[in-house]
Design a protein around this motif. Sequence first.
Motif, PDB file in Angstrom:
ATOM      1  N   THR A   1      -9.012   2.065   1.139  1.00 48.31           N
ATOM      2  CA  THR A   1     -10.194   2.818   0.730  1.00 48.31           C
ATOM      3  C   THR A   1     -10.531   3.875   1.767  1.00 48.31           C
ATOM      4  OG1 THR A   1     -11.707   1.249   1.799  1.00 48.31           O
ATOM      5  CG2 THR A   1     -11.075   0.795  -0.495  1.00 48.31           C
ATOM      6  N   ALA A   2     -11.355   4.823   1.347  1.00 47.42           N
ATOM      7  CA  ALA A   2     -11.776   5.894   2.266  1.00 47.42           C
ATOM      8  C   ALA A   2     -12.649   5.370   3.392  1.00 47.42           C
ATOM      9  CB  ALA A   2     -12.505   6.979   1.479  1.00 47.42           C
ATOM     10  N   ASP A   3     -13.333   4.276   3.200  1.00 46.49           N
ATOM     11  CA  ASP A   3     -14.160   3.713   4.278  1.00 46.49           C
ATOM     12  C   ASP A   3     -13.289   3.243   5.437  1.00 46.49           C
ATOM     13  OD1 ASP A   3     -16.391   4.183   2.736  1.00 46.49           O
ATOM     14  OD2 ASP A   3     -16.396   2.163   1.868  1.00 46.49           O
ATOM     15  N   SER A   4     -12.107   2.701   5.135  1.00 44.56           N
ATOM     16  CA  SER A   4     -11.212   2.229   6.200  1.00 44.56           C
ATOM     17  C   SER A   4     -10.333   3.339   6.747  1.00 44.56           C
ATOM     18  CB  SER A   4     -10.329   1.096   5.666  1.00 44.56           C
ATOM     19  OG  SER A   4     -11.098   0.001   5.222  1.00 44.56           O
ATOM     20  N   TRP A   5      -9.944   4.304   5.910  1.00 45.31           N
ATOM     21  CA  TRP A   5      -8.993   5.334   6.312  1.00 45.31           C
ATOM     22  C   TRP A   5      -9.537   6.708   5.945  1.00 45.31           C
ATOM     23  CZ3 TRP A   5      -5.591   2.546   8.942  1.00 45.31           C
ATOM     24  CH2 TRP A   5      -5.358   1.239   8.548  1.00 45.31           C
ATOM     25  N   PRO A   6     -10.553   7.170   6.616  1.00 50.75           N
ATOM     26  CA  PRO A   6     -11.173   8.449   6.217  1.00 50.75           C
ATOM     27  C   PRO A   6     -10.291   9.662   6.482  1.00 50.75           C
ATOM     28  CG  PRO A   6     -12.149   7.638   8.252  1.00 50.75           C
ATOM     29  CD  PRO A   6     -11.256   6.553   7.756  1.00 50.75           C
ATOM     30  N   ASN A   7      -9.367   9.587   7.452  1.00 51.35           N
ATOM     31  CA  ASN A   7      -8.538  10.738   7.820  1.00 51.35           C
ATOM     32  C   ASN A   7      -7.066  10.546   7.477  1.00 51.35           C
ATOM     33  OD1 ASN A   7     -10.598  12.414   9.236  1.00 51.35           O
ATOM     34  ND2 ASN A   7     -10.715  10.614  10.569  1.00 51.35           N
ATOM     35  N   LEU A   8      -6.752   9.582   6.628  1.00 52.57           N
ATOM     36  CA  LEU A   8      -5.358   9.286   6.321  1.00 52.57           C
ATOM     37  C   LEU A   8      -4.733  10.425   5.514  1.00 52.57           C
ATOM     38  CD1 LEU A   8      -3.418   6.923   6.905  1.00 52.57           C
ATOM     39  CD2 LEU A   8      -3.858   6.123   4.566  1.00 52.57           C
ATOM     40  N   VAL A   9      -3.648  10.976   6.052  1.00 49.50           N
ATOM     41  CA  VAL A   9      -2.930  12.080   5.408  1.00 49.50           C
ATOM     42  C   VAL A   9      -1.618  11.596   4.801  1.00 49.50           C
ATOM     43  CG1 VAL A   9      -1.835  14.327   5.776  1.00 49.50           C
ATOM     44  CG2 VAL A   9      -3.973  13.755   6.954  1.00 49.50           C
ATOM     45  N   SER A  10      -0.962  10.640   5.440  1.00 50.70           N
ATOM     46  CA  SER A  10       0.360  10.170   5.009  1.00 50.70           C
ATOM     47  C   SER A  10       0.352   8.650   4.929  1.00 50.70           C
ATOM     48  CB  SER A  10       1.437  10.655   5.985  1.00 50.70           C
ATOM     49  OG  SER A  10       2.700  10.099   5.677  1.00 50.70           O
ATOM     50  N   LEU A  11       0.858   8.118   3.815  1.00 55.80           N
ATOM     51  CA  LEU A  11       0.893   6.666   3.599  1.00 55.80           C
ATOM     52  C   LEU A  11       2.269   6.286   3.060  1.00 55.80           C
ATOM     53  CD1 LEU A  11      -0.484   3.883   3.435  1.00 55.80           C
ATOM     54  CD2 LEU A  11      -1.295   4.520   1.156  1.00 55.80           C
ATOM     55  N   ASP A  12       2.907   5.344   3.742  1.00 53.21           N
ATOM     56  CA  ASP A  12       4.230   4.860   3.352  1.00 53.21           C
ATOM     57  C   ASP A  12       4.114   3.398   2.929  1.00 53.21           C
ATOM     58  OD1 ASP A  12       6.849   4.198   2.963  1.00 53.21           O
ATOM     59  OD2 ASP A  12       7.481   4.482   5.044  1.00 53.21           O
ATOM     60  N   LEU A  13       4.245   3.149   1.632  1.00 52.55           N
ATOM     61  CA  LEU A  13       4.243   1.790   1.074  1.00 52.55           C
ATOM     62  C   LEU A  13       5.576   1.482   0.394  1.00 52.55           C
ATOM     63  CD1 LEU A  13       0.679   1.758  -0.541  1.00 52.55           C
ATOM     64  CD2 LEU A  13       1.364   0.669   1.598  1.00 52.55           C
ATOM     65  N   SER A  14       6.613   2.196   0.740  1.00 51.38           N
ATOM     66  CA  SER A  14       7.895   2.073   0.047  1.00 51.38           C
ATOM     67  C   SER A  14       8.551   0.726   0.310  1.00 51.38           C
ATOM     68  CB  SER A  14       8.837   3.202   0.494  1.00 51.38           C
ATOM     69  OG  SER A  14       9.076   3.121   1.885  1.00 51.38           O
ATOM     70  N   PHE A  15       9.368   0.302  -0.654  1.00 57.69           N
ATOM     71  CA  PHE A  15      10.183  -0.901  -0.560  1.00 57.69           C
ATOM     72  C   PHE A  15       9.357  -2.139  -0.212  1.00 57.69           C
ATOM     73  CE2 PHE A  15      13.164   2.558  -0.157  1.00 57.69           C
ATOM     74  CZ  PHE A  15      14.212   2.138  -0.955  1.00 57.69           C
ATOM     75  N   ASN A  16       8.315  -2.334  -1.009  1.00 59.26           N
ATOM     76  CA  ASN A  16       7.570  -3.574  -0.991  1.00 59.26           C
ATOM     77  C   ASN A  16       7.721  -4.225  -2.359  1.00 59.26           C
ATOM     78  OD1 ASN A  16       5.804  -4.055   1.643  1.00 59.26           O
ATOM     79  ND2 ASN A  16       5.900  -1.840   1.302  1.00 59.26           N
ATOM     80  N   ALA A  17       6.755  -5.014  -2.777  1.00 59.27           N
ATOM     81  CA  ALA A  17       6.835  -5.705  -4.068  1.00 59.27           C
ATOM     82  C   ALA A  17       5.602  -5.401  -4.915  1.00 59.27           C
ATOM     83  CB  ALA A  17       6.993  -7.210  -3.861  1.00 59.27           C
ATOM     84  N   LEU A  18       5.105  -4.174  -4.844  1.00 56.68           N
ATOM     85  CA  LEU A  18       3.916  -3.778  -5.586  1.00 56.68           C
ATOM     86  C   LEU A  18       4.293  -3.481  -7.033  1.00 56.68           C
ATOM     87  CD1 LEU A  18       2.378  -1.419  -2.881  1.00 56.68           C
ATOM     88  CD2 LEU A  18       1.778  -3.801  -3.338  1.00 56.68           C
ATOM     89  N   THR A  19       3.480  -3.979  -7.967  1.00 58.82           N
ATOM     90  CA  THR A  19       3.780  -3.837  -9.391  1.00 58.82           C
ATOM     91  C   THR A  19       2.668  -3.172 -10.190  1.00 58.82           C
ATOM     92  OG1 THR A  19       2.927  -6.078  -9.789  1.00 58.82           O
ATOM     93  CG2 THR A  19       5.288  -5.863  -9.368  1.00 58.82           C
ATOM     94  N   ASP A  20       1.431  -3.175  -9.683  1.00 61.92           N
ATOM     95  CA  ASP A  20       0.289  -2.655 -10.442  1.00 61.92           C
ATOM     96  C   ASP A  20       0.062  -1.187 -10.081  1.00 61.92           C
ATOM     97  OD1 ASP A  20      -1.983  -2.231 -11.893  1.00 61.92           O
ATOM     98  OD2 ASP A  20      -3.269  -3.563 -10.708  1.00 61.92           O
ATOM     99  N   LEU A  21       0.727  -0.292 -10.782  1.00 62.54           N
ATOM    100  CA  LEU A  21       0.598   1.132 -10.479  1.00 62.54           C
ATOM    101  C   LEU A  21      -0.802   1.643 -10.814  1.00 62.54           C
ATOM    102  CD1 LEU A  21       1.924   3.759  -9.560  1.00 62.54           C
ATOM    103  CD2 LEU A  21       2.689   4.115 -11.920  1.00 62.54           C
ATOM    104  N   LEU A  22      -1.368   1.227 -11.930  1.00 68.79           N
ATOM    105  CA  LEU A  22      -2.690   1.709 -12.334  1.00 68.79           C
ATOM    106  C   LEU A  22      -3.749   1.319 -11.320  1.00 68.79           C
ATOM    107  CD1 LEU A  22      -4.468   3.093 -14.449  1.00 68.79           C
ATOM    108  CD2 LEU A  22      -4.649   0.875 -15.615  1.00 68.79           C
ATOM    109  N   GLY A  23      -3.746   0.069 -10.871  1.00 68.05           N
ATOM    110  CA  GLY A  23      -4.729  -0.368  -9.887  1.00 68.05           C
ATOM    111  C   GLY A  23      -4.553   0.305  -8.541  1.00 68.05           C
TER     112      GLY A  23
END
Length: 575
Positions: free
Chosen positions: A189-211
């Motif tokens: 969320t923006a409360d935890s990461w207000p200045n986040l520009v780049s996020l790498d979540l590749s090659f995990n086991a995430l399935t809920d794209l909409l959420g």
Amino acid sequence: MAGPGGRSASAAFREHLRRLGLHEFPCGAGGRVGAGGSGQQRPRGGAEDEESREARTELLRCRHSPWALPPGCGPEDQRLRLLAVRAPGLVRDTDVFLFFRVLRLVDQGVDEVDEGLLRFQRLEELVLSANRISTVASANLPGTLKVLELCGNAVSDLRDLCSRPPPPLQHLGLGHNRLRGAAQHGCLTADSWPNLVSLDLSFNALTDLLGLVSKLAGLQKLRVLLLQGNPLALLAAYRGFVVDSLPRLRVLDDVHIGPDERHRYRGLAARPELLARGARVAVHVGAVRGLPAPGAPEPLDAGADVAVVARSYSVTYEFAASEDVGSPEVCASPRERQPLATPVGAQVHATPAKPWADPMDCGYRREHAAPDLVGLKAFLEAGTILSVVEEKVLSWPLVVDTDETAVKKGKAGRGLQHGAEDTGPGDKQKKKQREKPRELRSDPPIRRTLGTGRVSLQALLTTEALVATVCDLGIPTAEEPPRPLSPEEKDRRKGKNKSKKPKEGRGSEASQGTATSAKGKGKTKEPAGPDEGRGVPPAPLTVQFQMQLLRWPAAAEAQQPASAAAAVAAAGKVH
């Protein structure tokens, strides 16, 4: 290299300093190496001391020097060693933490991010890749941190990391970890990461794209996102949905998002029902080369035990359990074929059998719908197994019983006695026309695998949508020579024991099945192939194979859900 047990990041840093040798020659106050190789302290000062510093600096900079930078170190470590030569007092344990702005502890067996990192009061980049970290306490991260790289660890929960993360953090790397489940979305969320520009979540086991996308939409400064390698990235509408849902995003999975692409996917964010259709994969099997020439069987001879041999060839491949578009031919489970192993649940599909040709064009295309994204990812990671299968059917002349044959001969003789005059050419022609063709009895098919090979499909987990290859299955396996028939088998073949044991012959042959047939039953006279006996090395068996992960086309075609497969084929056919 990682030690036998885990350790904290502070302990790994101390080991890192020891490897740099800041207090040994040629750094710091280390002695000069004399002719005998022993370290001797020498007074410092004046031109002679300056000359000594220059010589030691050269030893550190030379790549071929015994004191060159150890493997795994970066430019910042080299600058620290040079500083230890110029000003040894500045690299004391109490001040060395202020020097580091970049700290790399890669593959050091770290399993704990401890509070010792808070001593790095100027640290801006922390790289802890390829370690054993399962959770990160954000309270132990320096408040000046802008880059945190945790790629290749065992992080499965983000709650501790998102409790009090450093406010200036601009890049968070969590690729190749163990993140799964929708519970992780609430931490981004923006409360935890207000200045986040780049996020790498590749090659995990995430399935809920909409959420996930609904949470990422609140990160106002997010411009670079990596989701490839997750099961959700296999969805046909994946890229279009993300691009249209995050209008501020500039790069997705290392591919720049241009104005044309954004226009093409306009409106997909308002159609979340497209995500429920899972993934679609098209498989193509083309030409097969290197099939061993079977030769033409000799004509059937009524007086010899010669079989008519019919051969056909097909290609099998394995695919994750799926809902097939059309009516694919599904063969036996992979457990019946042992050469290579695939994930549990994979199915074996076969191309239609065709007669021998070189090359033999299978002309096969099959589209699979895969609703189980997790199973599909596991299958793509393991790859598919290709096999070329030969099916041989032996057909034998059907021999009539002796008694029945004698009755027919007797009737024929009486007919000749009553009509002996009718022996003209016309009568002979009519007799030939009345003769029935010889009946054949076919044995159960004999199947053997000529070659097997694995095709890597890892590229389909990245930005590649197509894997096209010519798979080399090696030299085809040789066929076992037929064994001679036993006297009992000869009797059964000729029908002499048919009246005595009407079921024994058929039952024994059926029970033997493929194993008996593979060794040969009777004579199967086939002339040698064109290259047999001439010293020509056999050609390898190859198969043209393609697997394409079908992506959602432009928004105009997406308005017609029923014609999704046709729209994808129009967007980019595989030839």
